[in-house]
Design a protein around this motif. Structure first.
Motif, PDB file in Angstrom:
ATOM      1  N   LEU A 223       3.083   1.224  -7.476  1.00  0.00           N
ATOM      2  CA  LEU A 223       2.996   2.300  -6.496  1.00  0.00           C
ATOM      3  C   LEU A 223       3.296   3.652  -7.128  1.00  0.00           C
ATOM      4  CD1 LEU A 223       4.713   0.358  -3.594  1.00  0.00           C
ATOM      5  CD2 LEU A 223       2.324   1.115  -3.613  1.00  0.00           C
ATOM      6  N   LYS A 224       4.158   3.669  -8.123  1.00  0.00           N
ATOM      7  CA  LYS A 224       4.461   4.922  -8.828  1.00  0.00           C
ATOM      8  C   LYS A 224       3.274   5.407  -9.655  1.00  0.00           C
ATOM      9  CE  LYS A 224       9.497   4.447  -9.173  1.00  0.00           C
ATOM     10  NZ  LYS A 224       9.784   5.646  -8.351  1.00  0.00           N
ATOM     11  N   ILE A 225       2.423   4.467 -10.090  1.00  0.00           N
ATOM     12  CA  ILE A 225       1.247   4.851 -10.875  1.00  0.00           C
ATOM     13  C   ILE A 225       0.199   5.527  -9.993  1.00  0.00           C
ATOM     14  CG2 ILE A 225      -0.697   3.950 -12.232  1.00  0.00           C
ATOM     15  CD1 ILE A 225       1.172   1.714 -13.193  1.00  0.00           C
ATOM     16  N   MET A 226       0.150   5.153  -8.717  1.00  0.00           N
ATOM     17  CA  MET A 226      -0.866   5.690  -7.810  1.00  0.00           C
ATOM     18  C   MET A 226      -0.656   7.182  -7.550  1.00  0.00           C
ATOM     19  SD  MET A 226      -1.111   2.529  -5.067  1.00  0.00           S
ATOM     20  CE  MET A 226      -2.315   3.375  -4.023  1.00  0.00           C
ATOM     21  N   LYS A 227      -1.714   7.849  -7.157  1.00  0.00           N
ATOM     22  CA  LYS A 227      -1.639   9.263  -6.786  1.00  0.00           C
ATOM     23  C   LYS A 227      -0.776   9.441  -5.544  1.00  0.00           C
ATOM     24  CE  LYS A 227      -6.457  10.240  -8.144  1.00  0.00           C
ATOM     25  NZ  LYS A 227      -7.764  10.697  -7.611  1.00  0.00           N
ATOM     26  N   SER A 228      -0.115  10.575  -5.459  1.00  0.00           N
ATOM     27  CA  SER A 228       0.663  10.849  -4.238  1.00  0.00           C
ATOM     28  C   SER A 228      -0.249  11.074  -3.037  1.00  0.00           C
ATOM     29  CB  SER A 228       1.561  12.070  -4.453  1.00  0.00           C
ATOM     30  OG  SER A 228       0.774  13.222  -4.740  1.00  0.00           O
ATOM     31  N   SER A 229      -1.524  11.350  -3.296  1.00  0.00           N
ATOM     32  CA  SER A 229      -2.502  11.560  -2.215  1.00  0.00           C
ATOM     33  C   SER A 229      -3.285  10.291  -1.885  1.00  0.00           C
ATOM     34  CB  SER A 229      -3.488  12.656  -2.624  1.00  0.00           C
ATOM     35  OG  SER A 229      -4.156  12.308  -3.843  1.00  0.00           O
ATOM     36  N   ALA A 230      -2.930   9.174  -2.528  1.00  0.00           N
ATOM     37  CA  ALA A 230      -3.707   7.946  -2.384  1.00  0.00           C
ATOM     38  C   ALA A 230      -3.225   7.096  -1.216  1.00  0.00           C
ATOM     39  CB  ALA A 230      -3.645   7.136  -3.675  1.00  0.00           C
ATOM     40  N   TYR A 231      -4.135   6.241  -0.745  1.00  0.00           N
ATOM     41  CA  TYR A 231      -3.845   5.313   0.347  1.00  0.00           C
ATOM     42  C   TYR A 231      -4.051   3.883  -0.135  1.00  0.00           C
ATOM     43  CZ  TYR A 231      -4.359   9.477   3.264  1.00  0.00           C
ATOM     44  OH  TYR A 231      -4.232  10.726   3.813  1.00  0.00           O
ATOM     45  N   LEU A 232      -3.192   2.990   0.324  1.00  0.00           N
ATOM     46  CA  LEU A 232      -3.302   1.571  -0.009  1.00  0.00           C
ATOM     47  C   LEU A 232      -3.810   0.817   1.220  1.00  0.00           C
ATOM     48  CD1 LEU A 232      -0.886  -0.655  -1.981  1.00  0.00           C
ATOM     49  CD2 LEU A 232      -1.511  -1.341   0.337  1.00  0.00           C
ATOM     50  N   ILE A 233      -4.810  -0.041   1.027  1.00  0.00           N
ATOM     51  CA  ILE A 233      -5.373  -0.858   2.099  1.00  0.00           C
ATOM     52  C   ILE A 233      -5.190  -2.321   1.712  1.00  0.00           C
ATOM     53  CG2 ILE A 233      -7.406  -1.345   3.514  1.00  0.00           C
ATOM     54  CD1 ILE A 233      -6.751   1.577   3.627  1.00  0.00           C
ATOM     55  N   ASN A 234      -4.597  -3.108   2.590  1.00  0.00           N
ATOM     56  CA  ASN A 234      -4.424  -4.529   2.281  1.00  0.00           C
ATOM     57  C   ASN A 234      -4.949  -5.395   3.415  1.00  0.00           C
ATOM     58  OD1 ASN A 234      -3.737  -6.947   1.112  1.00  0.00           O
ATOM     59  ND2 ASN A 234      -1.540  -6.735   1.426  1.00  0.00           N
ATOM     60  N   THR A 235      -6.009  -6.150   3.116  1.00  0.00           N
ATOM     61  CA  THR A 235      -6.566  -7.113   4.065  1.00  0.00           C
ATOM     62  C   THR A 235      -6.556  -8.516   3.461  1.00  0.00           C
ATOM     63  OG1 THR A 235      -8.810  -6.631   3.269  1.00  0.00           O
ATOM     64  CG2 THR A 235      -8.056  -5.432   5.236  1.00  0.00           C
TER      65      THR A 235
END
Length: 328
Positions: A223-235
């Motif tokens: 999660l720290k690697i992801m952009k601060s503007s990014a969204y995570l989707i989990n299905t």
């Protein structure tokens, strides 16, 4: 000669129950109830097949109590409720329902992408609670077109999501255990190593099964690697994501938001911090939850059960080597 006994622990429509009853005696068990609690030992020893949801746990002990068991037909794509190694050892065929729900899940992914990217959850409240009338226009949101969609997992559902993303003019990248050269040659997606995928994605959509290797595989470090503007989707499955790490990342602004159709504990308790977060879109594990898709799934699950027990090769097998050994 008496018909074999099969457990039905899934929402099977009457016409399909009739198909089962033509060849088997049905033993009904409420969805999600432990088989060893619902049935006595004598009845369990008579069971030849099961059609069930992922809420029915089938481990070595349960299988040992059913010496005549030949097939487990899951009303789902996932099969983490079944100890497949134990099934293999006992020569029990495990079936599932892939393909028929791919489009429905992909639609839900894009619904959450749009809701998150355009902040529609808060936008709806802004209108309903009178804020629009008192404060005027809300803050601007961001375009979805032109953004980068990262797919962690490029199986059947991932491919449908990738095709849908192209209609939104998104750049699609993916990471998979094995590179998908056909998807790349078709222009569906470009390959990235795992860290590059996390770092580049504006929307990260997870499409991997729950295994020992993937459990909590999206955690604090990822999660720290992801952009601060990014969204995570989990299905996929809730336990693929370290839920506490996700909560902390959402609170601190390490990522912008999340769309979750799956959680570690389902139903999600109302006291979960996720329920009070306005940058999170929650759904009740309904990726396949359309009338058409659920019907197609239970059709397939029922056919798998009947075919396996009448010596016809089922359409969808998790451990086809068991069928191969029976055919030899």
């Amino acid at each position: 000669m008496s018909h074999p006994y099969v457990i039905v622990s899934a929402p099977v429509p009457e016409d399909l129950r009739t198909s089962i009853e033509a060849n088997f005696n049905i033993v009904d068990v409420p969805v999600g109830k432990r088989l060893e609690d619902a049935l006595d030992s004598d009845r369990l020893q008579e069971i030849a097949g099961i059609v069930c949801t992922v809420r029915t746990k089938l481990d070595e002990g349960v299988m040992a109590s059913m010496p005549k068991l030949r097939v487990i037909s899951n009303f789902a794509v996932g099969f983490d409720n079944v100890d497949v190694a134990a099934a293999n050892a006992r020569n029990i065929l495990v079936c599932n329902t892939p393909r028929v729900l791919d489009s429905a899940v992909a639609d839900l992914v894009f619904g959450m992408i749009i809701i998150l990217g355009r902040d529609m959850l808060n936008g709806d409240t802004y209108v309903r609670d009178g804020t629009w009338a008192s404060k005027g226009a809300p803050a601007l949101t961001r375009d979805i077109r032109g953004k980068t969609l990262g797919l962690l997992g490029m199986g059947r559902i991932g491919r449908v999501v990738a095709k849908t993303a192209k209609a939104f003019d998104m750049n699609v990248i993916y990471h998979n255990r094995n590179r998908c050269s056909d998807a790349e040659s078709e222009g569906l997606a470009e390959y990235r190593d795992r860290e590059a995928l996390l770092a580049e994605a504006d929307f990260l959509s997870i499409h991997v099964p729950l295994t020992d290797a993937t459990r909590n595989s999206i955690g604090e470090r990822e999660l720290k690697i992801m952009k601060s503007s990014a969204y995570l989707i989990n299905t996929s499955r809730g336990a693929v994501v370290d839920e506490q790490a996700l909560v902390e990342a959402l609170k601190s602004g390490e990522i912008a938001g999340a769309g979750l159709d799956v959680m570690v504990k389902e139903p999600l308790p109302a006291e979960s911090p996720l329920c009070s977060m306005r940058n999170v879109v929650l759904q009740a594990h309904v990726g396949s939850g359309t009338v058409e898709t659920r019907r197609a799934m239970i059709d397939l699950a029922t056919r798998n059960l009947i075919d396996a027990l009448t010596n016809k090769q089922p359409e969808a097998m998790v451990n086809p080597q068991v069928w191969g050994s029976k055919a030899e």
